[in-house]
Enzyme design. Structure first.
Site, PDB file in Angstrom:
ATOM      1  N   ARG A 105       0.843  -1.203   0.000  1.00 25.05           N
ATOM      2  CA  ARG A 105       0.000   0.000   0.000  1.00 25.05           C
ATOM      3  C   ARG A 105       0.868   1.238   0.000  1.00 25.05           C
ATOM      4  O   ARG A 105       1.815   1.330   0.781  1.00 25.05           O
ATOM      5  CB  ARG A 105      -0.850   0.052   1.276  1.00 25.05           C
ATOM      6  CG  ARG A 105      -1.985  -0.878   1.295  1.00 25.05           C
ATOM      7  CD  ARG A 105      -3.043  -0.479   2.301  1.00 25.05           C
ATOM      8  NE  ARG A 105      -2.571  -0.068   3.620  1.00 25.05           N
ATOM      9  CZ  ARG A 105      -3.373   0.258   4.605  1.00 25.05           C
ATOM     10  NH1 ARG A 105      -4.690   0.231   4.434  1.00 25.05           N
ATOM     11  NH2 ARG A 105      -2.906   0.616   5.775  1.00 25.05           N
ATOM     12  N   THR A 109      -1.697   7.445  -0.274  1.00 23.65           N
ATOM     13  CA  THR A 109      -2.984   7.282  -0.991  1.00 23.65           C
ATOM     14  C   THR A 109      -3.730   6.028  -0.530  1.00 23.65           C
ATOM     15  O   THR A 109      -4.919   5.886  -0.790  1.00 23.65           O
ATOM     16  CB  THR A 109      -2.742   7.137  -2.499  1.00 23.65           C
ATOM     17  OG1 THR A 109      -2.004   5.907  -2.704  1.00 23.65           O
ATOM     18  CG2 THR A 109      -1.934   8.297  -3.057  1.00 23.65           C
ATOM     19  N   ASP A 200       0.558  -3.452  12.091  1.00 26.57           N
ATOM     20  CA  ASP A 200       1.030  -3.796  10.740  1.00 26.57           C
ATOM     21  C   ASP A 200       1.400  -5.281  10.719  1.00 26.57           C
ATOM     22  O   ASP A 200       2.380  -5.703  11.349  1.00 26.57           O
ATOM     23  CB  ASP A 200       2.241  -2.928  10.383  1.00 26.57           C
ATOM     24  CG  ASP A 200       2.645  -3.138   8.935  1.00 26.57           C
ATOM     25  OD1 ASP A 200       2.626  -2.152   8.175  1.00 26.57           O
ATOM     26  OD2 ASP A 200       2.970  -4.281   8.555  1.00 26.57           O
ATOM     27  N   ASP A 203       4.986  -6.247   9.440  1.00 31.26           N
ATOM     28  CA  ASP A 203       6.027  -5.900  10.419  1.00 31.26           C
ATOM     29  C   ASP A 203       6.021  -6.867  11.595  1.00 31.26           C
ATOM     30  O   ASP A 203       7.073  -7.256  12.107  1.00 31.26           O
ATOM     31  CB  ASP A 203       5.809  -4.471  10.942  1.00 31.26           C
ATOM     32  CG  ASP A 203       6.259  -3.433   9.933  1.00 31.26           C
ATOM     33  OD1 ASP A 203       6.985  -3.785   8.983  1.00 31.26           O
ATOM     34  OD2 ASP A 203       5.866  -2.257  10.093  1.00 31.26           O
TER      35      ASP A 203
HETATM   36  C1  PRP Z   1      -0.966  -5.114   4.324  1.00 30.25           C
HETATM   37  C2  PRP Z   1      -1.736  -6.405   4.319  1.00 30.25           C
HETATM   38  C3  PRP Z   1      -2.599  -6.288   3.085  1.00 30.25           C
HETATM   39  C4  PRP Z   1      -2.849  -4.811   3.024  1.00 30.25           C
HETATM   40  C5  PRP Z   1      -4.246  -4.576   3.464  1.00 30.25           C
HETATM   41  O1  PRP Z   1       0.099  -5.167   3.453  1.00 30.25           O
HETATM   42  O2  PRP Z   1      -0.930  -7.534   4.341  1.00 30.25           O
HETATM   43  O3  PRP Z   1      -1.946  -6.756   1.922  1.00 30.25           O
HETATM   44  O4  PRP Z   1      -1.945  -4.173   3.910  1.00 30.25           O
HETATM   45  O5  PRP Z   1      -4.607  -3.258   3.292  1.00 30.25           O
HETATM   46  P1  PRP Z   1      -5.736  -2.806   2.276  1.00 30.25           P
HETATM   47  O6  PRP Z   1      -6.900  -3.723   2.476  1.00 30.25           O
HETATM   48  O7  PRP Z   1      -6.018  -1.400   2.693  1.00 30.25           O
HETATM   49  O8  PRP Z   1      -5.186  -2.884   0.884  1.00 30.25           O
HETATM   50  P2  PRP Z   1       1.141  -3.942   3.305  1.00 30.25           P
HETATM   51  O9  PRP Z   1       0.718  -3.041   2.189  1.00 30.25           O
HETATM   52  O10 PRP Z   1       1.337  -3.323   4.648  1.00 30.25           O
HETATM   53  O11 PRP Z   1       2.442  -4.666   2.790  1.00 30.25           O
HETATM   54  P3  PRP Z   1       3.400  -5.728   3.523  1.00 30.25           P
HETATM   55  O12 PRP Z   1       2.611  -7.008   3.592  1.00 30.25           O
HETATM   56  O13 PRP Z   1       4.538  -5.815   2.570  1.00 30.25           O
HETATM   57  O14 PRP Z   1       3.771  -5.213   4.874  1.00 30.25           O
HETATM   58  N1  URA Z   2      -2.288  -3.437   6.855  1.00 29.40           N
HETATM   59  C1  URA Z   2      -1.902  -3.924   8.053  1.00 29.40           C
HETATM   60  O1  URA Z   2      -0.892  -4.637   8.134  1.00 29.40           O
HETATM   61  N2  URA Z   2      -2.629  -3.603   9.133  1.00 29.40           N
HETATM   62  C2  URA Z   2      -3.742  -2.845   9.065  1.00 29.40           C
HETATM   63  O2  URA Z   2      -4.371  -2.602  10.097  1.00 29.40           O
HETATM   64  C3  URA Z   2      -4.111  -2.341   7.812  1.00 29.40           C
HETATM   65  C4  URA Z   2      -3.376  -2.666   6.714  1.00 29.40           C
END
Ligand code: PRP
Ligand code: URA
Length: 210
Positions: A105, A109, A200, A203
């Site tokens: 994400r 945005t 997160d 993380d």
């Molecule tokens: C997190 C999670 C989803 C997304 C959800 O990934 O694992 O893929 O956010 O958010 P959304 O429904 O608003 O799209 P992130 O973008 O943090 O990436 P990561 O898994 O690499 O930490």
């Molecule tokens: N992605 C995450 O990892 N946690 C949230 O709460 C939302 C998006």
């Protein structure tokens, strides 16, 4: 429109989710809890998969058993956090194929940015998309749209925590795709994080917290 979502309501999941949400839970324990919850969720996610009869000989007699055609299943983690689910899912369906979709994400945005996609060729496969978080729904919506454009047809989505906003978006864009979650939370905060949520997920799985 009424939300279409399967909240897998079970005491074992509730108790493990509580420990998982706890901000003091360390990555090692977080991953172990994630594995356990993934397997409990998969029980529901795969409930309607077809089985074929198969003969089996016990030490006492021959009887009719069952086999699942798991070669028709493709498990697709959405990177990065979805990888945290993968091993536990594959333990239960070891013959399934695995595809990978990399989405992250944009912090401002909140729109998903694609950075990777590698899928097995079987377009008729039953695709189980796995990602711990369904927040705005942008990542799940984009992943399903992308795969549909490439000719894949059958989807189900499995997550740990869903926000009503994300469920609404996926229901609107892909009404035929069932969503399974361990918890349906309250809302998103101004940064697009699920509240109460668990922070997160990527993380926490990979220990990359500041
Ligand atoms: C997190 C999670 C989803 C997304 C959800 O990934 O694992 O893929 O956010 O958010 P959304 O429904 O608003 O799209 P992130 O973008 O943090 O990436 P990561 O898994 O690499 O930490
Ligand atoms: N992605 C995450 O990892 N946690 C949230 O709460 C939302 C998006």
């Amino acid at each position: 429109m009424k939300m279409q979502i399967h909240v897998v309501d079970h005491p074992l999941i509730k108790e493990k989710m509580t420990r998982l949400r706890d901000k003091n839970t360390q990555p090692k324990d977080f991953r172990q809890l994630l594995d356990q919850i993934a397997q409990l969720l998969l029980f529901e996610v795969t409930r309607d998969l077809p089985v074929r009869h198969k003969k089996v000989t016990t030490p006492l007699a021959e009887t009719t058993g069952y086999e699942l055609d798991v070669s028709g299943i493709t498990v697709v983690p959405i990177l990065r956090a979805g990888l945290g689910f993968l091993d536990a899912v594959m333990d239960l369906v070891p013959e399934a194929k695995v595809g990978h979709i990399g989405l992250t994400r944009d912090e401002e945005t909140l729109q998903p940015i694609k950075y990777y996609c590698k899928m097995p060729k079987d377009k008729d496969a039953e695709i189980i998309l796995i990602d711990p978080m369904l927040a705005t729904g942008g990542s799940a919506e984009a992943a399903i749209t992308m795969l549909k454009q490439d000719g894949y047809k059958h989807f189900r989505f499995m997550c740990l925590v869903a926000a009503p906003e994300g469920v609404a978006l996926v229901n609107r864009s892909h009404p035929e795709v069932p969503i399974y979650t361990a918890a349906l939370d309250d809302h998103l905060n101004e940064n697009g994080y699920i509240v109460p949520g668990l922070g997160d997920a990527g993380d926490r799985v990979f220990g990359t917290l500041e």
